[in-house]
Write an enzyme that holds these catalytic residues in place. Structure first.
Site, PDB file in Angstrom:
ATOM      1  CB  CYS A   1      25.286 -43.272  -7.416  1.00  0.00           C
ATOM      2  SG  CYS A   1      23.818 -43.645  -7.797  1.00  0.00           S
TER       3      CYS A   1
ATOM      4  N   PRO B   1      19.497 -37.711 -15.295  1.00  0.00           N
ATOM      5  CG  PRO B   1      20.257 -35.740 -13.871  1.00  0.00           C
ATOM      6  CD  PRO B   1      20.212 -37.714 -14.000  1.00  0.00           C
TER       7      PRO B   1
END
Length: 286
Positions: free
Chosen positions: A203, A80
């Site tokens: 992640c 994002p």
């Protein structure tokens, strides 16, 4: 028999077996930390603009990419946009950054983040593009001095906290993502100028998407080298000075070494992470 075994590794029970085998006695503590809500911290890319809230581990990963003398920078999977803001806040006054995203919807969100958090004077040096990073190397030659590849991944923290995704989990998903990550990483390395740096991050928790993908780059490209822990600490020390006005440096976590690369895990770092990252350099004349 094979089918039954495959079924047993699906869904929540399969997820539990898979990750408890990876982390063994550490898994109950890591799982507990992953189930807790993370606490993003404010990163103020420029003092006159609004803060963008980021996991402290993401900030540390983003400052692990050296930008000294990097004129052209690429954030390959940028949405994002948080890490893009960290990079933009650190780049030199004559540098440019391209923030690319494959998804049209996520790219629109990325454009909004750039517009809301960066001053107009800096936005002129930021290009937002929409395209598949894995295909960029087929359309462009080596051009970038620094590349951040924060690749799409299993995101186990999200999976654990969403029953829908936990029910759908399977090892096949991990394998599929690892294939996508390799396509992105090999493309990124081809786009990198000699002497330039590439930071690969996810992640994810599992080695298939982390150190094993990183190891594949070293095997494929003889002119790729991975930065040592001492080198990484030196880079981070220098780069911390550039964001001191934008972020509470005391909140930055510490990393731990993996087979190749480094990780920040929430059970050891007050909830920060998970993040895996490995810094590569394309060496000269090889």
């Amino acid at each position: 028999m094979g089918k039954n075994k495959d079924q047993s590794l699906r869904g929540g029970q399969g997820f539990e077996r898979y990750y408890s085998s990876l982390f063994e006695g550490r898994w109950p503590f890591l799982k507990e930390a992953l189930l807790k809500e993370s606490e993003p911290l404010p990163f103020k890319a420029f003092l006159e603009g609004p803060s963008y809230y980021l996991d402290a581990a993401s900030v540390l990963a983003a400052i692990s990419l050296p930008l000294k003398d990097a004129k052209n920078i690429l954030d390959m999977c940028a949405a994002p946009g948080g890490k893009s803001l960290v990079l933009a806040s650190r780049m030199q006054e004559d540098s440019f950054i391209r923030c690319n995203e494959r998804s049209f919807e996520r790219c629109q969100r990325l454009r909004r983040v750039v517009a809301e958090h960066l001053p107009e004077s800096l936005q002129k040096r930021v290009q937002v593009s929409c395209g598949d990073g894995a295909l960029l190397c087929k359309k462009e030659d080596a051009f970038y001095d620094a590349i951040l590849l924060d690749a799409p991944c299993s995101s186990e923290r999200h999976v654990l906290n969403d029953q829908k995704y936990l029910d759908q989990w399977s090892p096949a998903r991990v394998k599929s993502l690892a294939m996508q990550q390799w396509a992105l990483l090999s493309s990124a390395f081809r786009l990198l100028n000699e002497g330039g740096y590439l930071l690969y991050s996810t992640c994810a928790l599992n080695k298939n998407e982390n150190s094993m993908v990183a190891e594949r780059l070293l095997k494929k490209f003889p002119n790729a080298r991975a930065a040592s822990e001492a080198e990484l600490l030196e880079i981070q020390g220098l780069e911390k000075e550039k964001i001191a006005a934008f972020f509470d440096l005391a909140a930055l976590p510490k990393f731990e070494a993996q087979d190749l690369g480094f990780s920040i895990l929430p059970d050891a770092q007050n909830g920060a992470g998970p993040i895996y990252f490995c810094l590569f350099q394309k060496t000269l004349g090889r």
